[in-house]
Motif scaffolding. Structure first.
Motif, PDB file in Angstrom:
ATOM      1  N   PHE A 183      16.908  41.343  30.801  1.00  0.00           N
ATOM      2  CA  PHE A 183      18.204  41.238  31.460  1.00  0.00           C
ATOM      3  C   PHE A 183      17.975  40.850  32.916  1.00  0.00           C
ATOM      4  O   PHE A 183      16.900  41.072  33.473  1.00  0.00           O
ATOM      5  CB  PHE A 183      18.962  42.566  31.391  1.00  0.00           C
ATOM      6  N   SER A 184      18.996  40.287  33.537  1.00  0.00           N
ATOM      7  CA  SER A 184      18.852  39.826  34.914  1.00  0.00           C
ATOM      8  C   SER A 184      18.493  40.948  35.880  1.00  0.00           C
ATOM      9  O   SER A 184      17.744  40.737  36.842  1.00  0.00           O
ATOM     10  CB  SER A 184      20.143  39.137  35.372  1.00  0.00           C
ATOM     11  N   ASP A 189      19.839  32.998  35.290  1.00  0.00           N
ATOM     12  CA  ASP A 189      20.264  33.137  33.896  1.00  0.00           C
ATOM     13  C   ASP A 189      19.082  33.212  32.934  1.00  0.00           C
ATOM     14  O   ASP A 189      17.935  33.034  33.337  1.00  0.00           O
ATOM     15  CB  ASP A 189      21.181  31.969  33.512  1.00  0.00           C
ATOM     16  N   HIS A 247      26.615  38.643  38.736  1.00  0.00           N
ATOM     17  CA  HIS A 247      27.869  38.745  37.962  1.00  0.00           C
ATOM     18  C   HIS A 247      28.375  37.386  37.502  1.00  0.00           C
ATOM     19  O   HIS A 247      29.010  37.275  36.455  1.00  0.00           O
ATOM     20  CB  HIS A 247      28.942  39.507  38.757  1.00  0.00           C
ATOM     21  N   TYR A 253      26.551  34.778  36.437  1.00  0.00           N
ATOM     22  CA  TYR A 253      25.862  34.441  35.190  1.00  0.00           C
ATOM     23  C   TYR A 253      26.212  35.414  34.066  1.00  0.00           C
ATOM     24  O   TYR A 253      26.450  35.006  32.925  1.00  0.00           O
ATOM     25  CB  TYR A 253      24.346  34.448  35.401  1.00  0.00           C
ATOM     26  N   TRP A 254      26.213  36.700  34.362  1.00  0.00           N
ATOM     27  CA  TRP A 254      26.455  37.701  33.313  1.00  0.00           C
ATOM     28  C   TRP A 254      27.805  37.468  32.639  1.00  0.00           C
ATOM     29  O   TRP A 254      27.902  37.417  31.404  1.00  0.00           O
ATOM     30  CB  TRP A 254      26.388  39.100  33.921  1.00  0.00           C
ATOM     31  N   GLU A 272      27.855  33.808  30.823  1.00  0.00           N
ATOM     32  CA  GLU A 272      27.161  33.728  29.538  1.00  0.00           C
ATOM     33  C   GLU A 272      28.022  34.316  28.422  1.00  0.00           C
ATOM     34  O   GLU A 272      28.128  33.750  27.327  1.00  0.00           O
ATOM     35  CB  GLU A 272      25.827  34.485  29.614  1.00  0.00           C
TER      36      GLU A 272
END
Length: 347
Positions: free
Chosen positions: A121-122, A156, A278, A280-281, A284
Motif C-alpha cells: 500500500f502507498s 500509485d 489521497h 491516487y488512493w 484507483e
C-alpha cells in the motif's frame, strides 16, 4: 522539444566558453537577488499538474519573491535517464523522480520506482523511510555523490495495461513492456521484454505496436496521462503497491538556500506527498469501480503467488550486491514480518 533543444544548445555554448574548471565551480548567487531553480520532474505535462505543480505553486507564492522554482516536465530539458547527471553537474537545480529511472550512480537506486513487492500500500513507503530508517540510508548514499536527497513519498501501484487480456502468467510471455529498469529486470523471468522509450512517446508506441503493454503505473495515471485511450485492459494484480519517488537537489545549490526557505520547501514537499496519497488512493478505487473504459482482468491469487515468491528471491540477489543494499533488504524483511503479524488491514 523546442525548449529542450534551445536549452541544450545554449548550455553547450556556455560550457565550451567557460571550460571544465569554471563549469565545475560552485554556483554563487548574491543574497539580495531572487534565487531561481530549475526543477525537472519524471512526470509528463498532464500528470505533473497533479503530482508536483500544486506544491511548486504553493512554494513560489509563500516564498514572496525571495525564490522561484521553475517546473519542467518529463524529458523537457534533459532525458529522464540523464536527470541525475544534469543535477549533479548543476545544469538543472533539482529533480523529482525515482532513483532507478533517473539512473542514480548509487547502489540503492534499485529500490526506487517499483522494487518488487517492497510495498503493498502507498502508506508503506513513508513508513519505511521515516519509521524504519530508510531516510538515513538515502541521505548517506547521496551525500557521497554531491547530491542532496530531500524527501521520499509514495505514488500509485504498478499494474499492467495491455491491448490483450492478461489472465494467466502464460499471457505475459513475449510482451514488449514499457516499465522501470529494475521492475523490467525482475519481470524478464516471466517472459516479459522490457522496452525503454521517452515518456511522451508511449501512446504512439502502443498504437504502432512498438510496445504491447505498459507497466508504469496504476489506473489513475493511465487516465490522467491519456494512455487509457490506447489500451483496452487493466490487470488488477500488481508487483508493487506504491511507487517510491523522491525530491533531490544539487548539493551546492541547496546550501545557497537560506534556512527559512529550505524549511518552506520541506513543508511544500510534505504537502505534495500527502496530496498524492489521497489522490491516487481515491482515484484507483473510483476508476476500477466503473470510472474507466479499461476492462479489468485478474490472474488467480494462487498463480500470482509464484510472482511474489520469485520477488523475495530477487531481494536476496540485490542484497548481495552491497552492504548498504543488504541493510535495505533487512529493513524490508523486518517490516514485512511486522505487517504480516499485525494482520488485517495491514496485510
Amino acid at each position: 522539444m523546442t525548449n529542450r533543444r534551445n536549452f541544450l544548445k545554449n548550455a553547450g555554448i556556455a560550457a565550451a566558453a567557460a571550460g571544465p574548471a569554471m563549469l565545475a565551480a560552485p554556483y554563487v548567487k548574491a543574497q539580495d537577488k531572487k534565487i531561481t531553480w530549475r526543477l525537472q520532474t519524471y512526470a509528463g505535462a498532464a500528470l505533473a499538474e497533479e503530482v508536483v505543480r500544486p506544491c511548486v505553486n504553493a512554494f513560489n507564492k509563500a516564498a514572496n519573491g525571495e525564490m522561484e522554482i521553475e517546473l519542467y516536465t518529463a524529458d523537457q530539458l534533459v532525458p529522464t535517464g540523464e536527470l541525475f547527471r544534469a543535477m549533479q553537474a548543476g545544469t538543472i537545480d533539482a529533480v523529482q523522480s525515482d532513483d532507478d529511472s533517473m539512473n542514480s550512480p548509487v547502489d540503492i537506486k534499485v529500490f526506487g520506482g517499483y522494487f518488487p513487492f517492497a510495498s503493498r500500500f502507498s502508506l508503506d513507503v513513508p513508513t519505511l523511510f521515516y519509521q524504519y530508517g530508510l531516510d538515513k540510508i538515502w541521505e548517506e548514499a547521496y551525500d557521497e555523490v554531491g547530491v542532496k536527497w530531500l524527501s521520499a513519498g509514495a505514488w500509485d501501484p504498478c499494474n499492467f495495461s495491455t491491448n490483450k487480456p492478461i489472465k494467466s502468467l502464460e499471457d505475459l510471455k513475449g510482451l514488449r513492456v514499457f516499465t522501470f529498469p529494475t521492475a523490467g529486470k525482475f519481470l524478464t523471468q516471466f517472459g516479459v521484454v522490457p522496452v525503454t522509450i521517452p515518456f511522451e512517446d508511449v501512446p504512439v508506441a502502443m498504437q504502432t505496436g512498438e510496445i504491447d503493454a505498459i507497466a508504469w503505473s496504476g489506473i489513475t495515471e493511465m487516465k490522467t496521462s491519456g494512455w487509457e485511450e490506447v489500451t483496452k485492459y487493466f490487470l488488477t494484480n500488481n508487483i508493487s503497491g506504491g511507487w517510491c519517488g523522491s525530491f533531490f537537489a544539487n548539493g551546492d545549490r541547496w546550501k545557497e538556500v537560506p534556512e527559512h526557505l529550505q524549511q518552506l520547501w520541506r513543508v511544500c514537499m510534505d504537502s505534495s506527498h500527502y496530496r498524492r496519497l489521497h489522490w491516487y488512493w481515491g482515484g484507483e478505487a473510483s476508476l476500477r469501480a466503473g470510472g474507466s473504459s479499461l476492462e479489468l482482468t485478474t490472474i488467480p491469487a494462487e498463480e500470482w503467488k509464484t510472482v511474489e515468491e520469485k520477488a523475495y528471491a530477487f531481494w536476496d540477489e540485490i542484497a548481495a550486491q552491497s552492504e548498504r543494499n543488504a541493510k535495505v533488504v533487512k529493513i524490508l524483511k523486518d517490516y514485512q514480518a511486522v505487517m504480516e503479524k499485525a494482520g488485517s488491514p495491514y496485510r
